[in-house]
Design a protein around this motif. Structure first.
Motif, PDB file in Angstrom:
ATOM      1  N   PRO A  72     -13.710   1.990   1.905  1.00  0.00           N
ATOM      2  CA  PRO A  72     -12.488   2.781   1.738  1.00  0.00           C
ATOM      3  C   PRO A  72     -11.656   2.248   0.562  1.00  0.00           C
ATOM      4  O   PRO A  72     -11.710   1.056   0.261  1.00  0.00           O
ATOM      5  CB  PRO A  72     -11.745   2.572   3.056  1.00  0.00           C
ATOM      6  N   GLU A  73     -10.925   3.138  -0.091  1.00  0.00           N
ATOM      7  CA  GLU A  73     -10.050   2.688  -1.178  1.00  0.00           C
ATOM      8  C   GLU A  73      -8.811   1.993  -0.639  1.00  0.00           C
ATOM      9  O   GLU A  73      -8.234   1.134  -1.283  1.00  0.00           O
ATOM     10  CB  GLU A  73      -9.556   3.895  -1.988  1.00  0.00           C
ATOM     11  N   LYS A  79      -9.253   8.807   8.774  1.00  0.00           N
ATOM     12  CA  LYS A  79     -10.545   8.471   8.161  1.00  0.00           C
ATOM     13  C   LYS A  79     -11.327   9.762   7.842  1.00  0.00           C
ATOM     14  O   LYS A  79     -11.845   9.924   6.735  1.00  0.00           O
ATOM     15  CB  LYS A  79     -11.341   7.580   9.120  1.00  0.00           C
ATOM     16  N   SER A 114      -9.493  12.029   5.173  1.00  0.00           N
ATOM     17  CA  SER A 114      -9.500  11.439   3.820  1.00  0.00           C
ATOM     18  C   SER A 114     -10.937  11.223   3.330  1.00  0.00           C
ATOM     19  O   SER A 114     -11.137  10.632   2.275  1.00  0.00           O
ATOM     20  CB  SER A 114      -8.744  10.106   3.813  1.00  0.00           C
ATOM     21  N   GLY A 144     -13.073   9.178   4.363  1.00  0.00           N
ATOM     22  CA  GLY A 144     -13.394   7.752   4.268  1.00  0.00           C
ATOM     23  C   GLY A 144     -12.606   6.980   3.228  1.00  0.00           C
ATOM     24  O   GLY A 144     -12.799   5.771   3.077  1.00  0.00           O
ATOM     25  N   ARG A 145     -11.685   7.655   2.515  1.00  0.00           N
ATOM     26  CA  ARG A 145     -10.924   6.921   1.493  1.00  0.00           C
ATOM     27  C   ARG A 145      -9.901   5.975   2.105  1.00  0.00           C
ATOM     28  O   ARG A 145      -9.498   4.992   1.501  1.00  0.00           O
ATOM     29  CB  ARG A 145     -10.201   7.908   0.558  1.00  0.00           C
ATOM     30  N   MET A 146      -9.446   6.315   3.294  1.00  0.00           N
ATOM     31  CA  MET A 146      -8.436   5.466   3.928  1.00  0.00           C
ATOM     32  C   MET A 146      -8.883   5.044   5.323  1.00  0.00           C
ATOM     33  O   MET A 146      -9.359   5.857   6.104  1.00  0.00           O
ATOM     34  CB  MET A 146      -7.106   6.216   4.025  1.00  0.00           C
ATOM     35  N   GLU A 147      -8.705   3.769   5.600  1.00  0.00           N
ATOM     36  CA  GLU A 147      -9.068   3.257   6.927  1.00  0.00           C
ATOM     37  C   GLU A 147      -7.898   2.467   7.501  1.00  0.00           C
ATOM     38  O   GLU A 147      -7.238   1.717   6.785  1.00  0.00           O
ATOM     39  CB  GLU A 147     -10.293   2.354   6.782  1.00  0.00           C
TER      40      GLU A 147
END
Ligand code: X2X
Length: 341
Positions: free
Chosen positions: A34-35, A62, A65, A67-70
């Motif tokens: 994730p970013e 999650k 996004s 998977g960009r944010m966790e």
């Protein structure tokens, strides 16, 4: 290895047939990392609706996004007690925390305005105020003290009193009671005003301090008495309803500002929606809690509220705290609950 990790590895292997055993983990990480990773700490067991709904919100973030944010949850004081987590979320050691407004008040005193003793009489009043101008006021005060927050407050509940020494029948029964309260000047003052002998301890210390009789009593909403199993170390539960307490979902402002607008939108939608569901969960738990706690051995009684308010008035509690909170906060509270002082 989880199935998810196995699948990711297999996908990466298919995409990079030439990668040797060594290059392989780097490719996996690049494809799935994730970013933005936010660490979220709280003080409650995993079984409390706060954690259940926060996990749902984290899953939603999650997915939405891609998977960009966790968001990683650290429940049950794993990262330290409230005072520690409050310091961490301000410094950026963690990005998210849910302190009770009682706890935030050590930083921004006016935020505890919702916890004035015997102010709210029911949830209609509570949500009208907290989703309205009193909530906006509190969020502004937190921002000035260096904390962002999501709009919707999460429910802790109306606080009730449990003891190992005897039931609280009226204000008289508070005399000399060794009671644990959160790290909050308002709570200390209120119980002193009622003639008790309060001590501030973080929630992480409550079970053991009741068990070893450092204190004889504590006060918390019934769902917390349930999930933290306080009924194991207490005998009486008096429905004093003395404070309505809620959790603010606070954020480190620098971490929040680093998030792109689209992710801010995804996160605030997920957590504000989860808050509304969490309020309903707590309402349901409250409905069943008395019967459940009786079956677990607590003797439950319902004292009349009048003697408490009278004792607090006589102790000068309302007049003093009106001064400490200031007219703006006090007027906003009274707009919803009527005259207090
Ligand atoms: O510490 C408490 O009593 C608790 C769990 O209610 C708060 O977070 C204020």
């Amino acid at each position: 290895m989880t199935n998810q990790v196995r699948r990711t590895l297999l996908r990466a292997a298919a995409a990079a047939p030439m990668a040797g055993a060594f290059g392989f983990p780097a490719i996996v990480r690049a494809a799935s990392a994730p970013e933005f990773v936010f660490k979220y700490g709280n003080n409650l067991p995993l079984t409390h609706p706060l954690n259940i709904r926060a996990q749902e919100a984290a899953n939603q973030v999650k997915d939405a996004s891609k998977g960009r944010m966790e968001i990683r949850i650290f429940p049950n004081n794993q990262l330290g007690g409230d005072t520690d987590m409050l310091a961490q979320v301000r410094s950026g050691g963690i990005e998210m925390f849910t302190p009770s407004s009682l706890v935030v008040s050590t930083l921004a005193p006016a935020v505890a305005i919702n916890a004035v003793g015997f102010a709210f009489s029911d949830y209609d009043q509570v949500w009208k105020a907290m989703d309205g101008s009193l909530g906006t006021f509190a969020r502004d005060a937190m921002r000035k003290a260096g904390l962002e927050s999501f709009e919707k407050m999460w429910d802790n509940g109306f606080r009730q009193t449990t003891t190992s020494s005897g039931p609280i029948a009226n204000a008289q029964s508070m005399k000399g009671l060794k009671i644990r309260v959160p790290v909050s000047p308002l709570s200390i003052d209120m119980f002193k005003g009622l003639g008790a002998a309060p001590t501030s301890l973080q929630f992480s210390e409550v079970y053991s301090s009741l068990q070893t009789h450092i204190v004889d009593a504590q006060e918390n909403p019934l769902p917390i008495v349930q999930v933290a199993k306080l009924y194991e170390v207490q005998k009486y539960c008096s429905l004093t309803n003395h404070i309505w307490d809620g959790y603010w979902f606070v954020l480190n402002p620098r971490a929040w500002q680093r998030l792109p607008k689209d992710l801010q939108g995804i996160a605030s939608d997920a957590f504000n929606q989860a808050a509304v569901k969490q309020r309903e969960d707590v309402a349901k738990l409250n409905g069943a809690a008395v019967a459940d706690l009786k079956s677990k051995g607590l003797a439950i009684n319902q004292p009349a509220p009048d003697t408490f308010r009278t004792a607090l008035r006589q102790a000068g509690f309302y007049a003093q705290w009106k001064g400490r909170f200031g007219n703006q906060a006090w007027d906003l509270l009274e707009q919803t609950v009527g005259k207090l002082a």
